[in-house]
Design an enzyme around this catalytic site. Structure first.
Site, short mmCIF file in Angstrom:
data_model
loop_
_atom_site.label_atom_id
_atom_site.label_comp_id
_atom_site.label_asym_id
_atom_site.label_seq_id
_atom_site.Cartn_x
_atom_site.Cartn_y
_atom_site.Cartn_z
CG ASN A 209 59.61 112.35 -25.13
OD1 ASN A 209 59.57 113.49 -25.60
ND2 ASN A 209 60.39 112.04 -24.11
CG ASP A 278 58.54 108.50 -16.74
OD1 ASP A 278 59.08 109.47 -16.18
OD2 ASP A 278 57.40 108.53 -17.21
CE LYS A 288 71.60 97.46 -37.75
NZ LYS A 288 71.59 97.69 -39.22
CG PHE A 322 55.45 122.14 -18.10
CD1 PHE A 322 54.71 122.49 -19.22
CD2 PHE A 322 56.16 123.12 -17.43
CE1 PHE A 322 54.67 123.79 -19.65
CE2 PHE A 322 56.13 124.43 -17.87
CZ PHE A 322 55.38 124.77 -18.98
CE LYS A 336 54.93 115.91 -12.96
NZ LYS A 336 55.12 115.83 -14.43
CE LYS A 340 56.85 113.12 -9.20
NZ LYS A 340 57.06 113.27 -10.63
#
Length: 401
Positions: A209, A278, A288, A322, A336, A340
Site C-alpha cells: 500500500n 488485511d 518467478k 489509526f 473502530k 478494537k
C-alpha cells in the site's frame, strides 16, 4: 527547568552574534552552565572575552588550541553537554552540519556530540529561502535536530522579512518548554508501528500500500523527545531512524505481528499507525511466475488483526489506533475504537488534500474512550504527533477531567 543544565552555545559569523551575548547572560541567570564555542567569523563581530566574562567559563575558538593537555577538547566539550544551542546558526554552519563537514572547533564538536542540538537560524531573507538552505534544514530536521524559527522584521542587510535571530528571551523559553516536555513520558515504554507491509506472490511481485511510514516515524521521534523509551516496528520504508529510538525492521504482516506481540507486555503506550495488509496471497511461489495468456486470479487469505488482538489482551497498556478513511470518518473511527477496544484513535481522511499517505502534513480527528475530542487541522506530522502524545500522556496520568 534549566538549572544545572550544561549548555554549549555555538556562535557563528553573523551580525546577530551580538544577541548571543545577551542569550549567554540569560541562560546563566536561569542557572545553566554555559560554554561558548565561536567560529572565526563570529570573532569578527564580537570578542571571546565578552562571552568569557558573561559565562565565567573558557571560550573555545581553535580546535588545535588545547587548553588541557590531558584531554581532547572538542571531544570533552561534546561529552560534557546536556544540550547544544547554535545561535546564530548561519547558512554556512547549517550547510556544514547537514553535510558532515568539520573544519573548525564548532563543527568538529557538533559531529562528536550526542546531546540534543537546537538551531536558531539567522540570515538574509533570500538566503533563508534558498533551495540549498531549505534542503539542508530539512535534512537536519529528519535527523532529529530542533529548530527555533527566525523572526520577521528589519534585517541588517536592509531587507524586511524572515531571517532575524529570535530574541534571547524567546529562545530561553523554548528551551525551558522543551525541558518540561521531556518529563511527560519520562520512564514510559512506548511501542510504535509504522509503514506498510509487503505480502509476496513470488520473488519479484508483492502486494502493498502507499504508506511511507512518515506518521509513525514522527510519533516515534516525538515520543523520544518527551522522554520515552521508544521501540519502533517498521515495515519497509526509506526513512532514517529517529535519534534515541530502537528500530525493528519487518516486511510482512506476520513478521509485524510477531514483533509487536513480543514487545507488547512490557509497554505503557502502544500506537498502531502502520498500514498492515488485511490480506495476503494464499500461495507464495518460490520461483518467478511466467506471464501466461488470459486473466490470472490470486486467492487471498486474511492476515492476523494485530490491533484487535492487542485490544483483547491489553492489561495496563494505553492503546491508540489509526484509521485511514475516505468517507464518514467520524462514524467509522468511533466504530473502530469500540470494536478494537482502543483507548484512543486518530482518524485521517486520506482523500483530503495534503493529508494521508506520502505527505509531510496531516489533518485528523482524535477521540478517546474517556470522551476527549479534538479536531486537528492540517499541520506537519511531527506537530500532529506531538499533540497526540501530549493528549495521551495527560490521560495516562489522569490529567483529563
Amino acid at each position: 527547568m534549566l538549572t544545572g543544565k550544561k549548555i554549549v552555545l555555538g556562535v557563528s559569523g553573523g551580525i546577530a552574534a551580538y544577541k548571543a551575548a545577551a542569550l549567554t547572560s540569560k541562560l546563566v541567570q536561569k542557572g545553566a552552565e554555559v560554554k561558548v564555542i565561536m567560529t572565526p567569523g563570529a570573532q569578527n563581530f564580537i570578542a571571546p572575552t565578552t562571552f568569557q566574562a558573561l559565562s565565567r567559563q573558557p571560550v573555545y575558538t581553535d580546535t588545535f588550541d588545547e587548553q588541557d593537555a590531558s584531554g581532547i577538547q572538542h571531544i570533552d566539550v561534546a561529552d560534557w553537554a546536556d544540550l547544544f544551542l547554535l545561535a546564530p546558526a548561519t547558512a554556512n554552519l547549517i550547510g556544514k552540519l547537514a553535510n558532515g563537514l568539520a573544519d573548525d572547533m564548532l563543527s568538529t564538536t557538533l559531529l562528536a556530540t550526542e546531546a540534543p542540538v537546537y538551531l536558531a537560524p539567522a540570515m538574509n531573507v533570500h538566503m533563508y529561502s534558498h533551495p540549498a538552505v531549505m534542503k539542508n534544514m530539512k535534512q537536519l530536521d529528519a535527523w532529529g535536530f530542533r529548530f527555533i524559527e527566525p523572526g520577521e522584521g528589519y534585517l541588517a542587510c536592509g531587507y524586511v522579512g524572515k531571517g532575524r535571530l529570535e530574541e534571547p528571551l524567546t529562545i530561553v523559553q523554548v528551551l525551558e518548554d522543551q525541558m518540561k516536555k521531556k518529563q511527560l513520558l519520562k520512564g514510559k515504554k512506548v511501542l510504535v508501528t509504522a509503514g506498510p507491509t509487503r505480502e509476496q506472490i513470488d520473488p519479484v511481485r508483492y502486494f502493498t500500500n502507499p504508506s511511507t511510514g512518515k506518521m509513525g516515524f514522527a510519533l516515534a521521534r516525538q515520543a523520544a523527545e518527551l522522554g520515552a523509551d521508544v521501540t519502533l516496528v517498521s515495515g519497509p520504508v526509506q526513512l532514517d531512524t529517529p535519534s534515541g529510538v530502537h528500530r525493528v525492521d519487518v516486511t510482512t504482516a506476520d513478521e509485524m505481528y510477531q514483533q509487536v506481540m513480543q514487545h507488547y507486555p512490557h509497554q505503557d503506550l502502544v500506537i498502531k499507525s502502520a498500514a498492515v495488509a488485511d490480506y495476503r496471497p494464499a500461495v507464495t511461489y518460490e520461483q518467478k511466475m511466467k506471464k501466461r495468456e488470459g486473466d490470472y486470479v490470486v486467492e487471498m487469505e486474511r492476515t492476523k488483526d494485530i490491533l484487535k488482538e492487542l485490544g483483547e489482551t491489553k492489561e495496563h497498556q494505553y492503546l491508540i489506533g489509526f484509521a485511514a478513511e475516505t468517507q464518514e470518518i467520524e462514524k467509522y473511527g468511533r466504530e473502530k475504537m469500540k470494536k478494537k477496544n482502543l483507548d484512543a484513535i486518530v482518524v485521517n481522511n486520506v482523500s483530503d488534500e495534503g493529508a494521508g499517505f506520502g505527505h509531510d502534513t496531516n489533518a485528523s480527528l482524535f477521540f478517546t474512550k474517556k470522551g476527549t475530542e479534538e479536531t486537528y487541522p492540517l499541520m506537519t506530522k511531527d506537530e500532529l504527533a506531538s499533540k497526540v502524545l501530549e493528549a495521551a500522556a495527560k490521560e495516562m496520568s489522569g490529567g483529563w477531567a
